[in-house]
Design a protein around this motif. Structure first.
Motif, PDB file in Angstrom:
ATOM      1  N   ASP A   1      35.980  34.251  31.793  1.00 33.18           N
ATOM      2  CA  ASP A   1      37.100  34.568  30.901  1.00 33.18           C
ATOM      3  C   ASP A   1      37.391  33.417  29.949  1.00 33.18           C
TER       4      ASP A   1
ATOM      5  N   ARG B   1      34.589  33.245  27.245  1.00 32.80           N
ATOM      6  CA  ARG B   1      34.670  34.462  26.436  1.00 32.80           C
ATOM      7  C   ARG B   1      35.907  34.451  25.544  1.00 32.80           C
TER       8      ARG B   1
ATOM      9  N   TYR C   1      37.436  31.967  23.984  1.00 29.37           N
ATOM     10  CA  TYR C   1      37.200  31.203  22.756  1.00 29.37           C
ATOM     11  C   TYR C   1      36.063  31.813  21.935  1.00 29.37           C
ATOM     12  N   TRP C   2      35.053  32.341  22.607  1.00 31.31           N
ATOM     13  CA  TRP C   2      33.917  32.959  21.914  1.00 31.31           C
ATOM     14  C   TRP C   2      34.417  34.122  21.041  1.00 31.31           C
ATOM     15  N   GLU C   3      35.289  34.944  21.576  1.00 27.26           N
ATOM     16  CA  GLU C   3      35.798  36.083  20.811  1.00 27.26           C
ATOM     17  C   GLU C   3      36.721  35.642  19.680  1.00 27.26           C
ATOM     18  N   ARG C   4      37.514  34.628  19.900  1.00 29.36           N
ATOM     19  CA  ARG C   4      38.453  34.173  18.866  1.00 29.36           C
ATOM     20  C   ARG C   4      37.778  33.413  17.733  1.00 29.36           C
ATOM     21  N   ARG C   5      36.567  32.945  17.962  1.00 26.07           N
ATOM     22  CA  ARG C   5      35.868  32.194  16.915  1.00 26.07           C
ATOM     23  C   ARG C   5      35.599  33.062  15.693  1.00 26.07           C
ATOM     24  N   LYS C   6      35.618  34.373  15.842  1.00 24.93           N
ATOM     25  CA  LYS C   6      35.369  35.294  14.730  1.00 24.93           C
ATOM     26  C   LYS C   6      36.510  35.271  13.721  1.00 24.93           C
ATOM     27  N   ASP C   7      37.723  34.991  14.202  1.00 27.57           N
ATOM     28  CA  ASP C   7      38.914  35.053  13.354  1.00 27.57           C
ATOM     29  C   ASP C   7      39.612  33.713  13.156  1.00 27.57           C
TER      30      ASP C   7
ATOM     31  N   TYR D   1      32.046  26.355  17.952  1.00 28.90           N
ATOM     32  CA  TYR D   1      31.690  26.629  19.340  1.00 28.90           C
ATOM     33  C   TYR D   1      30.355  25.966  19.629  1.00 28.90           C
TER      34      TYR D   1
END
Length: 103
Positions: free
Chosen positions: A79, A82, A84-90, A95
C-alpha cells in the motif's frame, strides 16, 4: 515547518494517505525512494528484533507472513509504494528505486 526557511526539505516514512492535505494542495515536490520488498522485510525484521517497545517478531518465517499480509507495525509495504506510485500521475513526485540509485 512554518518556521523553517525555504526551500524546506522534509524526510518522512509516512504513507501518502497520512501526509497533511497541504502537501498535496500546495503541490510540494517530492522524491520517493522505493525499495525492494525483500530488503524492507529483512530490515524491518532485524529492527523489530532489537526494538523492545514491541512484542518479539517471532521467527523469520512467521514475520515474513505477517509482512506480506501487511500486519506489521508499519502497515502494508504494498500500500505504501502503491500510494505514491499512483499519486505521481497528478503530483510532482520523482519516483526512484533504491536499487537503481546503488548502481
Amino acid at each position: 515547518l512554518a518556521t523553517m526557511p525555504s526551500p524546506r526539505v522534509v524526510k518522512t516514512h509516512l504513507p501518502a494517505h497520512i501526509l497533511p492535505k497541504s502537501f498535496w494542495e500546495n503541490r510540494c515536490k517530492m522524491i520517493y525512494v522505493g525499495r525492494n520488498a525483500k530488503d524492507v522485510a529483512v530490515s524491518y525484521y532485524h529492527f523489530d528484533l532489537m526494538n523492545k517497545f514491541q512484542a518479539h517478531p517471532g521467527t523469520w518465517a512467521q514475520y515474513l507472513e505477517e509482512f506480506m499480509a501487511g500486519r506489521v507495525a508499519y502497515g502494508s509495504w504494498y500500500d505504501h509504494v502503491r500510494g505514491y506510485w499512483e499519486r505521481r500521475k497528478d503530483h510532482p513526485i520523482l519516483y526512484l528505486f533504491y536499487e537503481d540509485l546503488k548502481e
